[in-house]
Write a protein that holds these residues in place. Structure first.
Motif, PDB file in Angstrom:
ATOM      1  N   ALA A   3     -28.574   3.732   7.973  1.00 48.39           N
ATOM      2  CA  ALA A   3     -29.243   2.445   8.141  1.00 48.39           C
ATOM      3  C   ALA A   3     -30.213   2.466   9.318  1.00 48.39           C
ATOM      4  N   ARG A  12     -16.582  -8.718  18.453  1.00 48.76           N
ATOM      5  CA  ARG A  12     -15.607  -9.482  17.679  1.00 48.76           C
ATOM      6  C   ARG A  12     -14.492  -8.562  17.171  1.00 48.76           C
ATOM      7  N   PHE A  13     -14.900  -7.389  16.688  1.00 53.00           N
ATOM      8  CA  PHE A  13     -13.912  -6.408  16.230  1.00 53.00           C
ATOM      9  C   PHE A  13     -13.023  -5.988  17.405  1.00 53.00           C
ATOM     10  N   LEU A  71     -25.563  -6.817  16.806  1.00 55.84           N
ATOM     11  CA  LEU A  71     -24.717  -5.626  16.731  1.00 55.84           C
ATOM     12  C   LEU A  71     -23.620  -5.713  17.786  1.00 55.84           C
ATOM     13  N   TYR A  95     -15.347  -8.539   8.916  1.00 55.95           N
ATOM     14  CA  TYR A  95     -16.198  -8.191  10.057  1.00 55.95           C
ATOM     15  C   TYR A  95     -17.564  -7.785   9.528  1.00 55.95           C
ATOM     16  N   LEU A  96     -18.587  -8.201  10.227  1.00 54.40           N
ATOM     17  CA  LEU A  96     -19.939  -7.804   9.828  1.00 54.40           C
ATOM     18  C   LEU A  96     -20.082  -6.313  10.009  1.00 54.40           C
ATOM     19  N   LYS A  97     -20.655  -5.657   9.002  1.00 51.77           N
ATOM     20  CA  LYS A  97     -20.899  -4.214   9.144  1.00 51.77           C
ATOM     21  C   LYS A  97     -22.216  -4.006   9.869  1.00 51.77           C
ATOM     22  N   LEU A  98     -22.202  -3.084  10.804  1.00 49.83           N
ATOM     23  CA  LEU A  98     -23.408  -2.890  11.611  1.00 49.83           C
ATOM     24  C   LEU A  98     -24.624  -2.511  10.762  1.00 49.83           C
ATOM     25  N   PRO A  99     -24.466  -1.635   9.761  1.00 46.47           N
ATOM     26  CA  PRO A  99     -25.655  -1.322   8.937  1.00 46.47           C
ATOM     27  C   PRO A  99     -26.185  -2.550   8.204  1.00 46.47           C
ATOM     28  N   GLU A 112     -17.907   6.008   2.651  1.00 46.20           N
ATOM     29  CA  GLU A 112     -16.880   5.074   3.117  1.00 46.20           C
ATOM     30  C   GLU A 112     -15.803   5.798   3.923  1.00 46.20           C
ATOM     31  N   ALA A 136      -9.370  -6.984  16.748  1.00 46.11           N
ATOM     32  CA  ALA A 136      -8.640  -5.848  16.179  1.00 46.11           C
ATOM     33  C   ALA A 136      -8.190  -4.856  17.259  1.00 46.11           C
ATOM     34  N   VAL A 166     -23.088   5.006  10.888  1.00 48.55           N
ATOM     35  CA  VAL A 166     -24.184   4.910   9.924  1.00 48.55           C
ATOM     36  C   VAL A 166     -25.473   4.396  10.565  1.00 48.55           C
ATOM     37  N   LEU A 167     -25.273   3.682  11.661  1.00 54.99           N
ATOM     38  CA  LEU A 167     -26.396   3.053  12.334  1.00 54.99           C
ATOM     39  C   LEU A 167     -27.464   4.050  12.769  1.00 54.99           C
ATOM     40  N   GLU A 171     -15.296   1.233   8.717  1.00 54.73           N
ATOM     41  CA  GLU A 171     -15.951   0.305   7.797  1.00 54.73           C
ATOM     42  C   GLU A 171     -17.035  -0.520   8.480  1.00 54.73           C
ATOM     43  N   LEU A 172     -16.882  -0.694   9.776  1.00 58.45           N
ATOM     44  CA  LEU A 172     -17.936  -1.398  10.523  1.00 58.45           C
ATOM     45  C   LEU A 172     -19.258  -0.640  10.419  1.00 58.45           C
ATOM     46  N   GLY A 173     -19.158   0.657  10.129  1.00 60.99           N
ATOM     47  CA  GLY A 173     -20.367   1.461   9.983  1.00 60.99           C
ATOM     48  C   GLY A 173     -20.921   1.913  11.311  1.00 60.99           C
ATOM     49  N   ALA A 180     -21.048  -8.320  16.826  1.00 58.57           N
ATOM     50  CA  ALA A 180     -20.171  -7.864  15.743  1.00 58.57           C
ATOM     51  C   ALA A 180     -19.127  -6.890  16.284  1.00 58.57           C
ATOM     52  N   ALA A 181     -19.579  -5.972  17.150  1.00 56.64           N
ATOM     53  CA  ALA A 181     -18.653  -4.988  17.719  1.00 56.64           C
ATOM     54  C   ALA A 181     -17.652  -5.686  18.638  1.00 56.64           C
ATOM     55  N   ILE A 234     -26.206  -5.522   9.312  1.00 57.36           N
ATOM     56  CA  ILE A 234     -26.993  -6.295  10.284  1.00 57.36           C
ATOM     57  C   ILE A 234     -28.424  -5.757  10.325  1.00 57.36           C
ATOM     58  N   MET A 235     -28.531  -4.424  10.276  1.00 54.61           N
ATOM     59  CA  MET A 235     -29.867  -3.822  10.284  1.00 54.61           C
ATOM     60  C   MET A 235     -30.618  -4.144   8.990  1.00 54.61           C
ATOM     61  N   LYS A 236     -29.877  -4.123   7.878  1.00 50.22           N
ATOM     62  CA  LYS A 236     -30.527  -4.380   6.585  1.00 50.22           C
ATOM     63  C   LYS A 236     -30.949  -5.845   6.465  1.00 50.22           C
TER      64      LYS A 236
END
Lengths: 248, 437
Positions: free
Chosen positions: B137, B93-94, B87, A185-189, B193, B98, B127-128, B122-124, B90-91, A191-193
């Motif tokens: 991020a 899809r998860f 974003l 799965y793409l990590k959201l951070p 993590e 999942a 962190v966003l 892990e999707l972060g 991605a969310a 995507i920002m980076k």
């Protein structure tokens, strides 16, 4: 070692594709697009090879119009270090794509070219093979396992009879099959980076490629709809019905 | 001189002669005459111009001229930016791959699977919002992206979305209102993590709970605050290491406090609810819990108000996601389910109900996004947040109920996810707090 991964923007695999009323193709306007699933597998493999220390730089490349930049952003979010956008608004056939990708591969001097075995829109399954032929380098198609050892790659392929393991010299073209890996799965951070990673634009002209049309799509038709079945009550009825249709 | 000019010239001279005549004043006729003259001349001029105009048929092979679309930053343009779209995708899809498949089991177990929540971490998600200088991020406020992500996750399952997003409520609060020391103490852990489980504790088990009239007390005692009271419906409280707790100061003003789960005086009691079962809601008992004054999150009175409003927008986003899931489930169902020899969608009572759901959901969604967009831009959004909450509470619950109704017996049984969505959608009208976008 540098790896080049080609990614294609296609109609999303969840979309129920509809044929245009004039039969000139399928409806793509206002339809969700995403990265070709086989190319996602190619990206994932490149990222895994980088994580293993086998690959040092991943370059993603796509051919197409302005909207394809989204696909490159996805590739960058996946883990590509930079991206190349071969800008072309018109139709691109496999041979033209292969010529352009071969030119990029040569220019980048990448040792590994990974792409999906086919794109789910036209299912051509030609581009990877043609790139290898144009550059006269090795090809390992339908990969289900890729191992890099020195300047060779050991690739397990899915063939009709089972699995076949071949060794190819690098540089080589690897096309990915469904069971090579499961893309993360793409990590959201990330995507920002990805926003900050560079995308270089180029064109067929810059690459010295003349787009050609080797074939023409004359008509697109939807698959025939299944006609309604008949319910029978007894075996005798079934047998006589089958006989009536001349099937027995 | 053209015909038209000459005609209007004559006309004007005549008009001026009449208008200038002193006899009109004497007879009291000036006003009506002026009006008549005005209308007369206007029509006269118009017909004069029309008489001289001729449409000439011109053949051209050029493209017709049309107004072009304006740039997409207009007042009512809610198209997500490329980043926001990615974003959200991605969310989503998860959520599809999942969360949705795990939802029924998590609901039955009343707990979220640990691996699933790790996957979500892990999707972060958190962190966003954490600024880059603290290892995150984020670079700018991203309330809209947060709302879209919350919505996308709730499309998979609302309870799991709440469980997954609960820590972000605390990290968001620290980002928005924490001082430098608080940020440096806690935020780096959230970038890790294995981010800590954390939760916002705002709701209280009171009749007609008002988040601005808290019963939980924060009494000033020397250099410390002493917290006493009960917080309700705190997501995954049993696993949390850190809470942000809302409590009323001596003067009744609400404030937010950082409370670590290891503090003496804190106990947790499971409080399973009708919905959000996988979020493992619990009560937090604060028994003369002593925290230093430095645990108070901010002294800005507006911060608490914003916290409540941001939480309301988050709830509206969750409700919108789950309501969309219900609508997307319903449409194929009513088209495929047959009664009296035809799909039930051919019945007006069914078709209109589905249309109403779509209309109400659009209203809820637009209001929610507008509130989020205003919050992101840093302009007052309390009114929009309140509207979004009201729509989420009323329409969310109604959509859930209607969805159950439209599925008939299938709506009632656990074979279909609709009954769970109904139970979860009821939460939007009950719970305050839990999340911050």
């Amino acid at each position: 070692m540098k790896a080049l991964v080609s990614v294609k923007r296609v109609v999303d695999y969840n979309v129920r594709v509809q044929v245009k009323s004039d039969g000139s193709g399928v409806v793509t306007d206002g339809v969700k697009h995403s990265m070709n699933p086989f190319d996602e597998i190619a990206m994932e493999e490149a990222v895994r090879l980088k994580e293993k220390g086998k690959v040092t730089e991943i370059v993603a490349v796509t051919i197409g119009g302005a909207k394809n930049e989204e696909t490159l952003r996805t590739a960058l979010a996946f883990g590509a270090d930079r991206a190349i956008h071969v800008k072309e608004e018109g139709e691109v056939q496999p041979l033209t794509a292969a010529k352009a990708l071969a030119a990029v591969l040569k220019k980048e001097d990448a040792k590994l070219f990974i792409c999906g075995k086919q794109a789910i829109d036209d299912d051509a399954n030609q581009t990877g093979q043609m790139v290898a032929a144009l550059l006269d380098i090795a090809q390992a198609t339908f990969a289900s396992k890729v191992e890099i050892e020195g300047d060779k790659a050991k690739v397990t392929r899915e063939v009709d009879a089972g699995l076949e393991t071949i060794e190819v010299d690098l540089p080589a073209v690897v096309t990915t099959d469904l069971r090579l890996n499961e893309p993360r799965y793409l990590k959201l951070p990330d995507i920002m980076k990805a926003k900050k990673k560079p995308i270089d634009a180029t064109s067929f002209g810059d690459l010295g490629v003349t787009p050609g049309a080797g074939f023409k799509v004359t008509k697109t038709t939807p698959p025939p709809t299944r006609s309604k079945g008949v319910m029978v009550k007894t075996v005798d009825e079934l047998v006589s019905a089958l006989k009536g249709k001349g099937l027995l | 001189m053209s015909v038209v000019d000459r005609f209007t010239g004559i006309g004007l001279r005549w008009v001026n002669q009449i208008a200038g005549a002193p006899i009109l004043d004497r007879l009291g006729l000036r006003r009506p005459t002026e009006q008549a003259l005005y209308h007369g001349t206007r029509i006269g001029f118009r017909s004069a111009a029309a008489a001289a105009r001729g449409f000439k048929r011109v053949q051209t092979l050029g493209q017709p001229a049309r107004p072009s679309s304006p740039s997409t930053s207009g007042l009512f343009d809610l198209t997500p930016s490329e980043d926001q779209q990615m974003l959200q995708d991605a969310a989503r899809r998860f959520a599809d791959e999942a969360l949705r498949p795990a939802a029924a089991a998590a609901d039955a177990a009343g707990a979220a699977d640990a691996t699933l929540l790790e996957g979500a971490a892990e999707l972060g998600l958190g962190v966003l919002n954490i600024p880059e200088s603290l290892g995150g991020a984020g670079s700018e406020r991203s309330a809209v992206a947060n709302a879209l992500v919350a919505e996308a996750l709730a499309y998979g399952d609302m309870a799991l979305a709440v469980a997954a997003l609960a820590p972000s409520a605390v990290s968001n609060a620290l980002v928005l209102w924490g001082d430098a020391t608080q940020q440096a103490s806690y935020l780096p852990a959230f970038v890790n993590e294995h981010a800590p489980m954390a939760a916002l504790a705002l709701h209280e088990p009171q009749v007609l709970f008002d988040p601005f009239a808290l019963q939980t007390q924060a009494r000033r005692d020397g250099a410390d605050y002493v917290l006493s009271g009960v917080k309700s419906l705190v997501p995954r409280a049993a696993a949390a290491e850190l809470f942000v707790v809302a409590a009323a100061l001596d003067d009744g003003e609400p404030a937010l406090f950082i409370v670590e789960s290891s503090e003496a005086g804190l106990s947790i009691e499971a409080e399973p609810a009708m919905g959000l079962r996988a979020a493992e809601t619990a009560r937090l008992h604060l028994d003369a819990l002593r925290v230093p004054a430095s645990a108070r999150l901010t002294h800005d009175a507006a911060a608490y108000r914003d916290a409540v409003a941001l939480s309301r927008v988050a709830w509206a986003a969750l409700a919108s996601g789950t309501a969309q899931a219900a609508l997307d489930y319903l449409i194929p169902y009513v088209n495929e389910r047959t009664a009296f020899g035809e799909p039930i969608s051919h019945r007006q009572s069914v078709a209109f109900a589905v249309a109403d759901i779509s209309i109400e959901l659009s209203g809820l969604r637009l209001t929610m996004l507008r509130a989020a967009s205003r919050a992101e831009r840093g302009v007052d959004f309390l009114r929009e947040a309140a509207l979004a909450r009201r729509l989420a509470a009323d329409k969310g619950a109604r959509i859930g109920s209607e969805a159950v109704q439209l599925l008939g017996g299938h709506g009632f049984v656990k074979e279909h996810p609709v009954e769970r969505w109904y139970r979860d959608l009821r939460a939007a009208g009950v719970v305050e707090g839990m999340l911050l976008i």
